[in-house]
Scaffold this motif. Structure first.
Motif, PDB file in Angstrom:
ATOM      1  N   VAL A 134       0.902  -1.301   0.162  1.00 23.10           N
ATOM      2  CA  VAL A 134      -0.079   0.194   0.516  1.00 23.10           C
ATOM      3  C   VAL A 134       1.164   1.239   0.069  1.00 23.10           C
ATOM      4  CG1 VAL A 134      -1.990   1.333   0.918  1.00 23.10           C
ATOM      5  CG2 VAL A 134      -1.517  -1.482   1.249  1.00 23.10           C
ATOM      6  N   ASN A 135       1.262   2.121  -1.102  1.00 21.44           N
ATOM      7  CA  ASN A 135       1.404   3.286  -0.977  1.00 21.44           C
ATOM      8  C   ASN A 135       0.590   4.409  -0.561  1.00 21.44           C
ATOM      9  OD1 ASN A 135       3.604   2.245  -2.013  1.00 21.44           O
ATOM     10  ND2 ASN A 135       3.304   3.702  -4.314  1.00 21.44           N
ATOM     11  N   LYS A 136      -0.748   4.366  -1.155  1.00 15.57           N
ATOM     12  CA  LYS A 136      -1.488   5.485  -0.134  1.00 15.57           C
ATOM     13  C   LYS A 136      -2.968   5.114   0.156  1.00 15.57           C
ATOM     14  CE  LYS A 136       0.212   9.853   0.088  1.00 15.57           C
ATOM     15  NZ  LYS A 136       1.041  10.480  -0.390  1.00 15.57           N
ATOM     16  N   ALA A 137      -3.501   5.403   0.892  1.00 13.25           N
ATOM     17  CA  ALA A 137      -4.974   4.516   0.726  1.00 13.25           C
ATOM     18  C   ALA A 137      -5.963   6.078   1.511  1.00 13.25           C
ATOM     19  CB  ALA A 137      -5.402   3.790   1.716  1.00 13.25           C
ATOM     20  N   LEU A 138      -7.181   6.189   0.228  1.00 11.55           N
ATOM     21  CA  LEU A 138      -8.473   7.262   0.358  1.00 11.55           C
ATOM     22  C   LEU A 138      -9.539   6.373   1.729  1.00 11.55           C
ATOM     23  CD1 LEU A 138      -9.751   9.635  -2.159  1.00 11.55           C
ATOM     24  CD2 LEU A 138     -10.468   9.183  -0.404  1.00 11.55           C
ATOM     25  N   TYR A 139      -9.374   7.284   2.337  1.00 10.66           N
ATOM     26  CA  TYR A 139      -9.790   6.684   3.908  1.00 10.66           C
ATOM     27  C   TYR A 139     -10.968   7.697   3.924  1.00 10.66           C
ATOM     28  CZ  TYR A 139     -11.474   6.125   8.879  1.00 10.66           C
ATOM     29  OH  TYR A 139     -11.874   5.683  10.013  1.00 10.66           O
ATOM     30  N   SER A 140     -12.981   6.896   4.341  1.00 10.90           N
ATOM     31  CA  SER A 140     -13.780   7.663   4.165  1.00 10.90           C
ATOM     32  C   SER A 140     -14.804   7.160   5.640  1.00 10.90           C
ATOM     33  CB  SER A 140     -14.532   7.592   3.048  1.00 10.90           C
ATOM     34  OG  SER A 140     -15.743   7.961   3.095  1.00 10.90           O
ATOM     35  N   GLU A 141     -15.065   8.070   5.840  1.00  7.68           N
ATOM     36  CA  GLU A 141     -15.571   7.227   7.312  1.00  7.68           C
ATOM     37  C   GLU A 141     -17.114   7.877   6.742  1.00  7.68           C
ATOM     38  OE1 GLU A 141     -15.279  10.343  10.323  1.00  7.68           O
ATOM     39  OE2 GLU A 141     -13.407   8.854  11.122  1.00  7.68           O
ATOM     40  N   ASN A 142     -17.553   7.407   5.862  1.00  9.69           N
ATOM     41  CA  ASN A 142     -19.041   7.981   5.441  1.00  9.69           C
ATOM     42  C   ASN A 142     -19.692   6.859   4.585  1.00  9.69           C
ATOM     43  OD1 ASN A 142     -18.798  10.785   5.687  1.00  9.69           O
ATOM     44  ND2 ASN A 142     -17.611  10.863   3.238  1.00  9.69           N
ATOM     45  N   THR A 143     -19.982   5.919   4.338  1.00 10.04           N
ATOM     46  CA  THR A 143     -19.537   4.393   4.259  1.00 10.04           C
ATOM     47  C   THR A 143     -19.793   3.707   4.889  1.00 10.04           C
ATOM     48  OG1 THR A 143     -17.625   4.358   3.532  1.00 10.04           O
ATOM     49  CG2 THR A 143     -18.404   4.620   1.847  1.00 10.04           C
ATOM     50  N   GLY A 144     -21.315   2.786   4.187  1.00  5.69           N
ATOM     51  CA  GLY A 144     -21.572   1.856   5.452  1.00  5.69           C
ATOM     52  C   GLY A 144     -22.621   0.545   4.632  1.00  5.69           C
ATOM     53  N   VAL A 145     -22.295  -0.306   4.502  1.00  5.44           N
ATOM     54  CA  VAL A 145     -23.713  -1.597   4.562  1.00  5.44           C
ATOM     55  C   VAL A 145     -24.804  -1.204   5.055  1.00  5.44           C
ATOM     56  CG1 VAL A 145     -21.334  -2.986   3.976  1.00  5.44           C
ATOM     57  CG2 VAL A 145     -22.328  -3.424   6.077  1.00  5.44           C
ATOM     58  N   ILE A 146     -25.460  -2.194   4.306  1.00  5.99           N
ATOM     59  CA  ILE A 146     -27.249  -2.129   3.956  1.00  5.99           C
ATOM     60  C   ILE A 146     -27.837  -3.377   3.789  1.00  5.99           C
ATOM     61  CG2 ILE A 146     -28.184  -1.029   2.397  1.00  5.99           C
ATOM     62  CD1 ILE A 146     -29.917   0.524   4.041  1.00  5.99           C
ATOM     63  N   CYS A 147     -29.092  -3.731   3.989  1.00  9.00           N
ATOM     64  CA  CYS A 147     -30.267  -5.091   3.348  1.00  9.00           C
ATOM     65  C   CYS A 147     -31.019  -3.644   2.432  1.00  9.00           C
ATOM     66  CB  CYS A 147     -30.229  -5.669   3.710  1.00  9.00           C
ATOM     67  SG  CYS A 147     -31.416  -7.087   3.043  1.00  9.00           S
ATOM     68  N   PRO A 148     -30.592  -4.355   0.926  1.00  9.92           N
ATOM     69  CA  PRO A 148     -31.090  -3.412  -0.277  1.00  9.92           C
ATOM     70  C   PRO A 148     -32.377  -3.765  -0.002  1.00  9.92           C
ATOM     71  CG  PRO A 148     -29.319  -4.282  -1.284  1.00  9.92           C
ATOM     72  CD  PRO A 148     -29.197  -4.299   0.312  1.00  9.92           C
ATOM     73  N   CYS A 149     -33.067  -5.385   0.127  1.00  9.76           N
ATOM     74  CA  CYS A 149     -33.770  -6.066   0.596  1.00  9.76           C
ATOM     75  C   CYS A 149     -34.911  -5.097   1.430  1.00  9.76           C
ATOM     76  CB  CYS A 149     -34.783  -7.303   0.138  1.00  9.76           C
ATOM     77  SG  CYS A 149     -33.679  -8.658  -1.505  1.00  9.76           S
ATOM     78  N   ASP A 150     -34.435  -5.182   2.354  1.00  8.96           N
ATOM     79  CA  ASP A 150     -34.883  -5.321   3.513  1.00  8.96           C
ATOM     80  C   ASP A 150     -35.547  -3.076   3.954  1.00  8.96           C
ATOM     81  OD1 ASP A 150     -34.631  -7.341   5.433  1.00  8.96           O
ATOM     82  OD2 ASP A 150     -33.171  -5.683   6.399  1.00  8.96           O
ATOM     83  N   LEU A 151     -34.640  -2.782   2.959  1.00  9.43           N
ATOM     84  CA  LEU A 151     -35.022  -0.810   2.789  1.00  9.43           C
ATOM     85  C   LEU A 151     -36.010  -0.864   1.766  1.00  9.43           C
ATOM     86  CD1 LEU A 151     -33.909   1.392   2.817  1.00  9.43           C
ATOM     87  CD2 LEU A 151     -32.242   1.525   1.143  1.00  9.43           C
ATOM     88  N   ALA A 152     -36.589  -1.785   0.472  1.00  7.71           N
ATOM     89  CA  ALA A 152     -37.368  -1.655  -0.553  1.00  7.71           C
ATOM     90  C   ALA A 152     -38.383  -2.020   0.393  1.00  7.71           C
ATOM     91  CB  ALA A 152     -36.911  -2.835  -1.607  1.00  7.71           C
ATOM     92  N   ILE A 153     -38.472  -3.167   0.953  1.00  3.09           N
ATOM     93  CA  ILE A 153     -39.434  -3.752   1.858  1.00  3.09           C
ATOM     94  C   ILE A 153     -40.593  -2.564   2.655  1.00  3.09           C
ATOM     95  CG2 ILE A 153     -40.329  -5.518   3.036  1.00  3.09           C
ATOM     96  CD1 ILE A 153     -38.979  -7.619   1.706  1.00  3.09           C
ATOM     97  N   ALA A 154     -39.485  -1.944   3.197  1.00  2.00           N
ATOM     98  CA  ALA A 154     -39.772  -0.842   5.229  1.00  2.00           C
ATOM     99  C   ALA A 154     -40.477   0.036   4.020  1.00  2.00           C
ATOM    100  CB  ALA A 154     -38.821  -0.272   5.692  1.00  2.00           C
ATOM    101  N   TYR A 155     -40.186   0.345   2.716  1.00  2.00           N
ATOM    102  CA  TYR A 155     -40.083   1.201   1.869  1.00  2.00           C
ATOM    103  C   TYR A 155     -42.002   1.759   1.716  1.00  2.00           C
ATOM    104  CZ  TYR A 155     -36.080   5.026   0.567  1.00  2.00           C
ATOM    105  OH  TYR A 155     -35.666   5.686   0.953  1.00  2.00           O
ATOM    106  N   GLY A 156     -42.096  -0.088   0.670  1.00  4.81           N
ATOM    107  CA  GLY A 156     -42.777  -0.039   0.775  1.00  4.81           C
ATOM    108  C   GLY A 156     -44.281  -0.583   1.779  1.00  4.81           C
TER     109      GLY A 156
END
Ligand code: FAD
Length: 463
Positions: A134-156
């Motif tokens: 690793v020479n360099k790395a771009l670090y971000s604290e903004n990202t995350g993981v979700i379950c897209p099916c759960d999200l769609a079902i909740a919206y519905g």
């Protein structure tokens, strides 16, 4: 007019738009050709909530940023599993370093905060299991993981509770322009409406229906890694391998890990396995749960409102970060609709999703309490994922409840464990038949032609 607004397609975007519009005094219906909403949302999805750093297109980046900002509010409102996971984009040589610096500067110009360009040694501190230079790395604290099916079902579910009509198993065949509004013709009905929002891949024009084919940019080859594998990462890691293919390792909300290779080549399991070893140390083939391939899309998403004066909006494009952009797309479409139709915010709009109890996430004290209320929560049906009968019954009885084995799996995780349903499938089928008042032979996996039990064996009828 039968409806003010007709939404075509009950995928993630269609359900999100239904939710946003259900806040207003509008008569809305959503038409979905499948048995269930969110049926096309890949159940094993990278599920990353991006932050607009990586993509080249400024508008897509903006949609990602807006969607990213909304997600925290949504997951707490809908009580959805979501894990904030920082990400690292790795540069291993001078050329990649230069590209990373450009990406970083562009992100700063775009107004994205909580990111940093790190020297290699800090990347190893964050990820001791990294198996590459690793020479360099771009670090971000903004990202995350979700379950897209759960999200769609909740919206519905919330849209349904606020008055949206869901027409499942109904396929849109044609749309005809009227003097005012549109006529939507399905395999079962004809509806007149003031506005149409088309989220399906189909184009409706004077020549009839045409399925739009989107061009994919190679494939994503996925490995789903067992929870027991010790060498996993705690961040989402992106890097390029020797063939200049983008690779990504990310945790999932189910606490497994996914490794994805974005390749244009027709690589087989063994070749992909070699490439994955490039990224993570000590991965054995016994650590791999599943290997599969899907097309990779990075089309621009276009909210085409060129015909909005006639009452037609179309969302086009397929993109690897569509889950992230969905909330932003839904809000833009909502703003366009309320500017075009005379409607008011509903004072009785209920922004709450009905409670869900996930046995595996409860403490013993909470488990005891819920079993006292309903003893079905004390009966484990899926031993791999610790899903109880109570959860399956709830998934069936909820608004827009599950009617298929796949619907139960998507809502509860039952049948999604290591045994792939070998232990629980027949129990799920029996519960579905009992709760929906159907014969066992009428229960399907996900569509009409996917019966689980074909027929009764004659002799059994006489027993
Ligand atoms: C493997 C994979 C990994 C991904 N990873 C990520 C990720 O990490 N992060 C991220 O942000 N995004 C990701 N995505 C993107 C995201 O999951 C999808 O792009 C998104 O779910 C698509 O939603 P949609 O509503 O646009 O489309 P769809 O889900 O395709 O919805 C369209 C709906 O319209 C219905 N329909 C079609 N024709 C008709 C008709 N004639 N009549 C009625 N209904 C009809 C379909 O049945 C479908 O339900 C990934 C996608 C895949 C495949």
């Amino acid at each position: 007019m039968d409806y003010d607004v007709l939404i075509l397609g009950g995928g993630l975007i269609g359900c999100a738009i239904a939710y946003e519009l259900s806040k207003y005094s509008l008569n809305i219906a959503l038409i979905e050709k499948d048995y269930d909403i969110a049926d096309d949302v890949a159940i094993v999805n990278s599920s990353i909530i991006y932050d607009g750093v990586q993509c080249d297109n400024n508008i897509m980046s903006k949609l990602e940023s807006i969607g990213n900002n909304i997600i925290n509010e949504l997951v707490s409102k809908f009580n959805l599993p979501y894990t904030q996971k920082s990400s690292l984009i790795i540069a291993q040589n001078e050329k990649e370093e230069k590209r990373l610096e450009e990406m970083y500067n562009r992100a700063i110009k775009r107004g994205i905060s909580n990111i940093a360009l790190l020297d290699g040694k800090y990347a190893y501190e964050l990820e001791p299991n990294l198996n590459l230079k690793v020479n360099k790395a771009l670090y971000s604290e903004n990202t995350g993981v979700i379950c897209p099916c759960d999200l769609a079902i909740a919206y519905g579910e919330v849209a349904f509770d606020n008055g949206v009509t869901f027409k499942l198993e109904e396929e849109v065949k044609d749309i005809q322009k009227l003097n005012r509004g549109y006529k939507v013709i399905t395999n079962k009905n004809k509806f007149k409406c003031r506005m149409v929002i088309n989220t399906t891949p189909e184009d409706y024009n004077v020549d009839g229906v045409k399925e739009k084919t989107y061009k994919n940019k190679g494939y994503l080859k996925y490995f789903l890694i067992e929870k027991s594998f010790k060498g996993h990462f705690s961040n989402i890691v992106f890097c390029f391998n020797e063939d200049q293919e983008m690779m990504c390792m990310c945790p999932t909300v189910q606490e497994n890990h996914l490794v994805a290779i974005n390749t244009k080549k027709d690589t087989n399991y063994n070749e992909c396995y070699e490439k994955v070893n490039y990224l993570i140390c000590g991965l054995k083939s016994s650590d791999i749960n599943t290997f599969y391939e899907v097309p990779f899309y990075d089309n621009n998403i276009v909210i085409d409102d060129s015909l909005v004066h006639d009452g037609y909006i179309k969302i086009t494009g397929k993109n690897y970060a569509e889950v992230t952009m969905t909330a932003a797309i839904a809000q833009i479409v909502k703003d366009t609709i309320i500017n075009n139709l005379n409607c008011k915010f509903k004072s009785d709009f209920n922004d709450k999703r009905r409670e869900i109890y996930r046995f595996r996430d409860l403490s013993n004290e909470e488990r005891k309490k819920i079993i006292n209320l309903d003893e079905k929560y004390g009966k484990i049906i899926c031993a791999c994922n610790k899903v109880t009968e109570g959860e399956i019954v709830d998934a069936i009885r909820r608004p827009l409840g599950a009617r298929t084995v796949e619907g139960v799996k998507r809502r509860t995780g039952a049948g999604y464990g290591n045994c792939r349903g070998a232990y629980c499938m027949s129990k799920i089928v029996s519960i579905l038949a009992r709760e929906t008042n159907k014969d066992l032979t009428d229960i399907v996996k996900d569509s009409k032609k996917s019966k689980i039990l074909l027929n009764r064996i004659k002799e059994f009828d006489e027993m």
